[in-house]
Design a protein around this motif. Sequence first.
Motif, short mmCIF file in Angstrom:
data_model
loop_
_atom_site.label_atom_id
_atom_site.label_comp_id
_atom_site.label_asym_id
_atom_site.label_seq_id
_atom_site.Cartn_x
_atom_site.Cartn_y
_atom_site.Cartn_z
N ILE A 1 45.06 44.16 34.30
CA ILE A 1 45.10 44.66 35.68
C ILE A 1 44.27 45.94 35.81
O ILE A 1 43.56 46.13 36.81
CB ILE A 1 46.56 44.88 36.11
N ILE A 2 44.35 46.81 34.81
CA ILE A 2 43.55 48.04 34.84
C ILE A 2 42.06 47.71 34.86
O ILE A 2 41.28 48.31 35.60
CB ILE A 2 43.91 48.93 33.62
N GLY A 3 41.65 46.74 34.04
CA GLY A 3 40.25 46.35 34.03
C GLY A 3 39.80 45.74 35.34
O GLY A 3 38.71 46.05 35.84
N MET A 4 40.63 44.88 35.92
CA MET A 4 40.28 44.26 37.20
C MET A 4 40.23 45.29 38.33
O MET A 4 39.47 45.14 39.28
CB MET A 4 41.29 43.16 37.53
N ARG A 5 41.05 46.32 38.25
CA ARG A 5 41.09 47.32 39.32
C ARG A 5 39.97 48.34 39.19
O ARG A 5 39.31 48.67 40.17
CB ARG A 5 42.44 48.04 39.31
N LEU B 1 42.87 47.49 25.57
CA LEU B 1 42.73 48.59 26.52
C LEU B 1 41.31 49.12 26.53
O LEU B 1 40.77 49.47 27.59
CB LEU B 1 43.73 49.69 26.17
N GLN B 2 40.68 49.19 25.36
CA GLN B 2 39.32 49.72 25.26
C GLN B 2 38.34 48.86 26.05
O GLN B 2 37.36 49.38 26.61
CB GLN B 2 38.92 49.78 23.79
N GLU B 3 38.58 47.55 26.10
CA GLU B 3 37.70 46.67 26.85
C GLU B 3 37.81 46.84 28.35
O GLU B 3 36.92 46.42 29.10
CB GLU B 3 38.00 45.21 26.49
N ASN B 4 38.90 47.45 28.82
CA ASN B 4 39.16 47.47 30.26
C ASN B 4 39.18 48.88 30.86
O ASN B 4 39.59 49.05 32.01
CB ASN B 4 40.50 46.80 30.54
N VAL B 5 38.79 49.89 30.10
CA VAL B 5 38.72 51.25 30.65
C VAL B 5 37.31 51.80 30.51
O VAL B 5 36.51 51.29 29.73
CB VAL B 5 39.73 52.20 29.97
#
Length: 227
Positions: free
Chosen positions: A115-119, A223-227
């Motif tokens: 969700i963090i990556g999509m947002r 997490l690293q892939e999405n921030v």
Amino acid sequence: MILSFFDQFMSPTHLGIPLIALALSLPWVLIPTPTNRWLNNRLLTLQGWFINRFTHQLMLPINLGGHKWAVLLTALMLLLITLNLLGLLPYAFAPTTQLSLNMGLAVPLWLATVIIGMRNQPTAALGHLLPGGTPVPLIPVLIIIETISLFIRPLALGVRLTANLTAGHLLIQLIATAAFVLLPMMPAVAILTSTVLFLLTLLEVAVAMIQAYVFVLLLSLYLQENV
């Protein structure tokens, strides 16, 4: 009397109340909390050093936006290590041998990273589904494969932790049963089996710590892939 080797993985109950809640809260009681003194004792100093080194190593490759997860991932690491090690004690119950608990930890945390990556960066997040330079005919197939691999991640997290701990506990119980049965008939073989059991127990202590680290490390990579 244990009727089955798998009975040790059943969640214990007392007066109809499941004791898994007590098992989950026990690590927080055992872990010492820092004091307001200028100098702490050796245990608190060692614990603080370990937490600082682990957090630094875990957050080093992650962007500043992901550093908000430092407290959560470090606390999860301590919880899993304590639960795994407590589960190796005699007559103790390891909650991390339950797939439901591991999936309950893996799915929400994995979903939060997605969700963090999509947002924050939807283009980059969706770009992971299609590697660069892919031939046009392979684009639909690769998108399907990458989507399936994305949704398999939480299942792999939960199953890996459950399978490793369950296999280790079963092997320890099998070898311990063999040593107990062989003791009156073949004492020399029973002593040899007990030696193997001791070495396996040391291995399981290492596995308990390594699997907790791998669980948190994979979450940090997601997490690293999405921030």
